[in-house]
Design a protein around this motif. Structure first.
Motif, PDB file in Angstrom:
ATOM      1  N   ALA A 147     -12.394 -68.558 -49.408  1.00  0.00           N
ATOM      2  CA  ALA A 147     -12.889 -67.369 -48.558  1.00  0.00           C
ATOM      3  C   ALA A 147     -12.706 -67.472 -47.073  1.00  0.00           C
ATOM      4  O   ALA A 147     -12.937 -66.586 -46.410  1.00  0.00           O
ATOM      5  CB  ALA A 147     -14.177 -67.225 -49.154  1.00  0.00           C
ATOM      6  N   HIS A 148     -12.778 -68.934 -46.608  1.00  0.00           N
ATOM      7  CA  HIS A 148     -12.679 -69.033 -45.314  1.00  0.00           C
ATOM      8  C   HIS A 148     -11.305 -69.165 -44.406  1.00  0.00           C
ATOM      9  O   HIS A 148     -11.174 -69.391 -43.356  1.00  0.00           O
ATOM     10  CB  HIS A 148     -13.560 -70.101 -44.724  1.00  0.00           C
ATOM     11  N   LYS A 186      -3.821 -66.011 -46.886  1.00  0.00           N
ATOM     12  CA  LYS A 186      -4.223 -65.541 -48.050  1.00  0.00           C
ATOM     13  C   LYS A 186      -3.077 -64.296 -48.440  1.00  0.00           C
ATOM     14  O   LYS A 186      -2.831 -64.280 -49.762  1.00  0.00           O
ATOM     15  CB  LYS A 186      -5.422 -65.119 -47.862  1.00  0.00           C
ATOM     16  N   LYS A 187      -2.659 -63.553 -47.386  1.00  0.00           N
ATOM     17  CA  LYS A 187      -1.823 -62.410 -47.713  1.00  0.00           C
ATOM     18  C   LYS A 187      -0.727 -62.709 -48.182  1.00  0.00           C
ATOM     19  O   LYS A 187       0.053 -62.155 -48.991  1.00  0.00           O
ATOM     20  CB  LYS A 187      -1.865 -61.446 -46.441  1.00  0.00           C
ATOM     21  N   ILE A 188       0.021 -63.801 -47.516  1.00  0.00           N
ATOM     22  CA  ILE A 188       1.167 -64.319 -47.862  1.00  0.00           C
ATOM     23  C   ILE A 188       1.012 -65.439 -48.942  1.00  0.00           C
ATOM     24  O   ILE A 188       2.271 -66.089 -49.296  1.00  0.00           O
ATOM     25  CB  ILE A 188       1.898 -64.908 -46.718  1.00  0.00           C
ATOM     26  N   LEU A 189       0.081 -65.773 -49.629  1.00  0.00           N
ATOM     27  CA  LEU A 189      -0.046 -66.849 -50.417  1.00  0.00           C
ATOM     28  C   LEU A 189       0.968 -66.797 -51.912  1.00  0.00           C
ATOM     29  O   LEU A 189       1.774 -67.368 -52.254  1.00  0.00           O
ATOM     30  CB  LEU A 189      -1.303 -67.112 -51.080  1.00  0.00           C
ATOM     31  N   LYS A 190       0.940 -65.479 -52.420  1.00  0.00           N
ATOM     32  CA  LYS A 190       1.543 -65.454 -53.681  1.00  0.00           C
ATOM     33  C   LYS A 190       3.143 -65.176 -53.266  1.00  0.00           C
ATOM     34  O   LYS A 190       3.887 -65.886 -54.304  1.00  0.00           O
ATOM     35  CB  LYS A 190       0.945 -63.755 -54.093  1.00  0.00           C
ATOM     36  N   GLU A 191       3.334 -64.654 -52.301  1.00  0.00           N
ATOM     37  CA  GLU A 191       5.000 -64.588 -51.777  1.00  0.00           C
ATOM     38  C   GLU A 191       5.627 -66.169 -51.612  1.00  0.00           C
ATOM     39  O   GLU A 191       6.386 -66.452 -52.082  1.00  0.00           O
ATOM     40  CB  GLU A 191       5.059 -63.810 -50.799  1.00  0.00           C
ATOM     41  N   VAL A 233      -9.807 -70.442 -57.728  1.00  0.00           N
ATOM     42  CA  VAL A 233      -9.002 -70.556 -56.305  1.00  0.00           C
ATOM     43  C   VAL A 233      -9.965 -69.876 -55.297  1.00  0.00           C
ATOM     44  O   VAL A 233      -9.985 -70.184 -54.185  1.00  0.00           O
ATOM     45  CB  VAL A 233      -7.797 -70.166 -56.634  1.00  0.00           C
ATOM     46  N   ARG A 234     -10.779 -68.829 -55.964  1.00  0.00           N
ATOM     47  CA  ARG A 234     -11.462 -67.890 -54.971  1.00  0.00           C
ATOM     48  C   ARG A 234     -12.693 -68.588 -54.457  1.00  0.00           C
ATOM     49  O   ARG A 234     -13.326 -68.086 -53.422  1.00  0.00           O
ATOM     50  CB  ARG A 234     -11.749 -66.605 -55.591  1.00  0.00           C
ATOM     51  N   HIS A 235     -13.216 -69.521 -55.131  1.00  0.00           N
ATOM     52  CA  HIS A 235     -14.496 -70.171 -54.936  1.00  0.00           C
ATOM     53  C   HIS A 235     -14.236 -71.572 -54.446  1.00  0.00           C
ATOM     54  O   HIS A 235     -15.058 -72.258 -54.289  1.00  0.00           O
ATOM     55  CB  HIS A 235     -15.257 -70.119 -56.114  1.00  0.00           C
TER      56      HIS A 235
END
Length: 640
Positions: A366-367, A373-378, A317-319
């Protein structure tokens, strides 16, 4: 010595070290046979780091099967005193492939199970590393193999006696031919007396009972033990040589087993907890203290920091972009059923309900917006269960690669695997030309010299060895020359797309045939066919199909295993690459794979020649003309 348990690994290392320096100051070289998988390469790099610190020279030979071992041993240098076999040889009787000598000791560090009993308990020139106490764990099997080996000749003689006594009831001509043998046996019986005959019968009965114990042990199916990278790290801690670099290699080796479903989720978590504690301990040990007593870190320590994290089951997911990462992951693709239009719509609905626009989700991760990205997990934890995605996160690790950012253990596994498995023919099939491909290879690709069906044995050996060393280099802290690790990630994206494409095609065309004891899929055409000539890529395809059957074949599958055989036509040799997987009906569980035993029995009884690919007996290559007979036999032998 025979075998060594985990607590005594350091003693075995010291024995290798002593043999390397020899008597009278004469030095010798350690020879490595290394299988082409991530766990093996991680263990190899760990072993060589230890040997270099002791100024011990070594030679490495990558091997793709036991025939490679046989041929390499024939030209082995006389300076070799220790041979280390990493993830190879554990299932096979090494005496059939290597001429054993008192001057050379073979050390087998192999996670394949079951352990070959002759290697572990009979031949003193072979030392098997094992993560448990074999004397206690396999006490019955140990007694059985020792008894059968010690009484092998007696058993043969006794069988001759019985056959000769049966001959007494045959016609006169047969008696004339056996007069001398009968007289010899009668004289033997007069000399030894009745007690010896009774004892012989007892030995014969015990031999058969011991043989049955051995057969039962070997026929339970293949499993995978603790990763050899983990075992090597435990040895390093015993030698007081643990470091963050070695720990990271151990983590990658463990992750490769988990991602390929070789070990259960429970076993993975148990070792992951140990690694979490180790990473914290080594981080504290690497801290420096200034005059005021405040803990500070050197830039080099910060760059290699290892942290325990929760990782998404979205691939790389990071790439990748978030959408492609989810679409191309086995877990999400199978749970949502993306091979159908409703499944693809469910994926879009999931992203929308999370509050992510499709445009944003198609951006490279990354873009993406920092806020998203901060709220993705939640958001994932809140919304995903509504779509059947209950196990989106799992415990994993990341490492800082300095200015190049974070890399997760799964990222490294995917990258190294792709570097290992990609042949020139598969690159042509995917229309992909990686940055590290030489100009000469590019020209040949354009001209068709390395296209599907035109690879010679020498050419195969050349690219395969090149891939092996490239994969080794990628595990450097810098990612290898030219950052091979990043190149491997790009390559993995192409391979995974091919896996999903082929998997969807198999499901849509209803290629999978359901037999009474297993399912079978035979692939004979398609643009992606060369991608799956490699056992690692073929296993990825089989994994995806198992995931799909697990989710959408549940009405027929229930809580039973999902035996699946996949065969792919290799056009240049007119052979089929065949793999068998015994998928668990529940994600995170592992059950023994009996296809290795089944394939061997079919080959032996039906007189079908097979070639083992790699060191797992459930991956073979057979002639095209033998495929129909072979496939028809699978159901019968699975039942027996």
């Amino acid at each position: 010595m025979g075998h060594v348990k985990l607590a005594n690994y350091s003693l075995a290392y010291k024995r290798i070290k002593n043999a390397a320096f020899g008597e009278g100051g004469a030095s010798s070289t350690v020879l490595f046979f290394v299988a082409a998988d991530v766990d093996s390469i991680c263990a190899f790099r760990m072993w060589t780091a230890l040997l270099r610190s002791d100024s011990i020279s070594y030679v490495v030979v990558p091997v793709s099967g036991m025939e490679d071992v046989r041929s390499e041993v024939k030209v082995m240098s006389g300076s070799i005193r220790s041979i280390l076999m990493l993830n190879c040889g554990g299932l096979f009787n090494l005496e059939d492939y290597v001429e054993l000598s008192e001057d050379v000791t073979i050390y087998v560090l192999d996670s394949h199970r079951p352990v070959n009993l002759r290697n572990a308990f009979w031949n003193n020139e072979i030392i098997v590393f094992h993560d448990s106490d074999l004397d206690r764990e396999l006490a019955q099997q140990k007694d059985a193999i020792i008894f059968t080996e010690e009484n092998e000749l007696d058993q043969d003689d006794d069988q001759d006696d019985e056959s000769d006594m049966e001959d007494d009831d045959q016609d006169d001509d047969e008696e004339d031919r056996n007069d001398r043998d009968d007289d010899d046996h009668r004289r033997a019986r007069r000399r030894t007396g009745l007690n010896s005959e009774v004892a012989s019968r007892q030995v014969n009965r015990q031999w058969k009972e011991s043989r049955a114990i051995i057969v039962d042990y070997m026929s339970k199916g293949s499993t995978t033990g603790t990763s050899i990278a983990n075992q090597t790290y435990m040895m390093a801690t015993q030698l007081d040589r643990a470091s963050l670099d070695l720990l990271w290699l151990a983590i990658v080796g463990l992750s490769s087993q988990y991602l390929s479903e070789q070990i259960s989720h429970r076993d993975y978590l148990a070792i992951a907890q140990v690694y979490k504690d180790e990473s914290e301990r080594l981080a504290r040990a690497g801290s420096l203290t200034d005059d005021q007593g405040a803990a500070i870190r050197s830039s080099s320590v910060e760059e290699g920091t290892i942290r325990c994290t929760e990782e998404y089951r979205f691939m790389m997911v990071r790439h990748w972009s978030l959408y492609e990462s989810m679409y191309n992951s086995n877990y999400v693709a199978s749970r949502l059923g993306i091979w159908r239009e409703p499944g693809r719509q469910r994926l879009l609905a999931l992203l929308a309900k999370m509050g992510f626009s499709l445009e944003e989700c198609n951006q490279v991760f990354a873009h993406m917006s920092i806020e998203l990205k901060k709220i993705l997990k939640e958001r994932v934890e809140l919304v995903a269960p509504e779509y059947g995605l209950h196990e989106v996160l799992y415990t994993s690790f990341t490492r800082s690669y300095g200015y190049r950012g974070l890399m997760s253990a799964s990222d490294v596994v995917y990258s190294v695997t792709s570097l290992l498995e990609t042949s020139p023919a598969s690159l042509v099939a995917m229309k992909y030309s990686p940055e590290w491909t030489t100009e000469e290879t590019r020209v040949k690709s354009v001209l068709g010299d390395v296209s599907a069906g035109q690879e010679s044995d020498d050419a195969t050996s050349s690219w395969w060895h090149t891939n092996f060393y490239r994969a080794c280099d990628s595990l450097d802290g810098s990612g290898g020359e030219g950052d091979q690790l990043r190149h491997g990630l790009k390559l993995c994206m192409q391979i995974q797309k091919a896996v999903i494409r082929q998997g969807i095609a198999i499901i849509e065309k209803q290629v999978i045939i359901t037999l009474s004891t297993c399912r079978v899929a035979t692939l004979k055409d398609g643009p992606d066919l060369p991608v799956f000539w490699d056992p690692l890529s073929l296993h990825k395809l089989a994994q995806f199909l198992v995931y799909a059957i697990r989710e959408y074949g549940s009405s027929k599958t229930g809580h039973r295993p999902i035996p699946l055989v996949v065969a792919v036509l290799k056009e240049d040799t007119q052979t089929f690459i065949v793999t068998g997987v015994n998928g668990s009906p529940v994600i995170g569980e592992v059950i023994p794979n009996k296809f290795g035993n089944v394939f061997e029995r079919i080959s032996y009884n039906e007189k079908i020649p097979v070639k083992h690919l790699g060191f797992d007996k459930s991956v073979i290559e057979i002639d095209r003309d033998d495929l129909e007979t072979f496939m028809k036999s699978i159901g019968r032998y699975m039942r027996s």
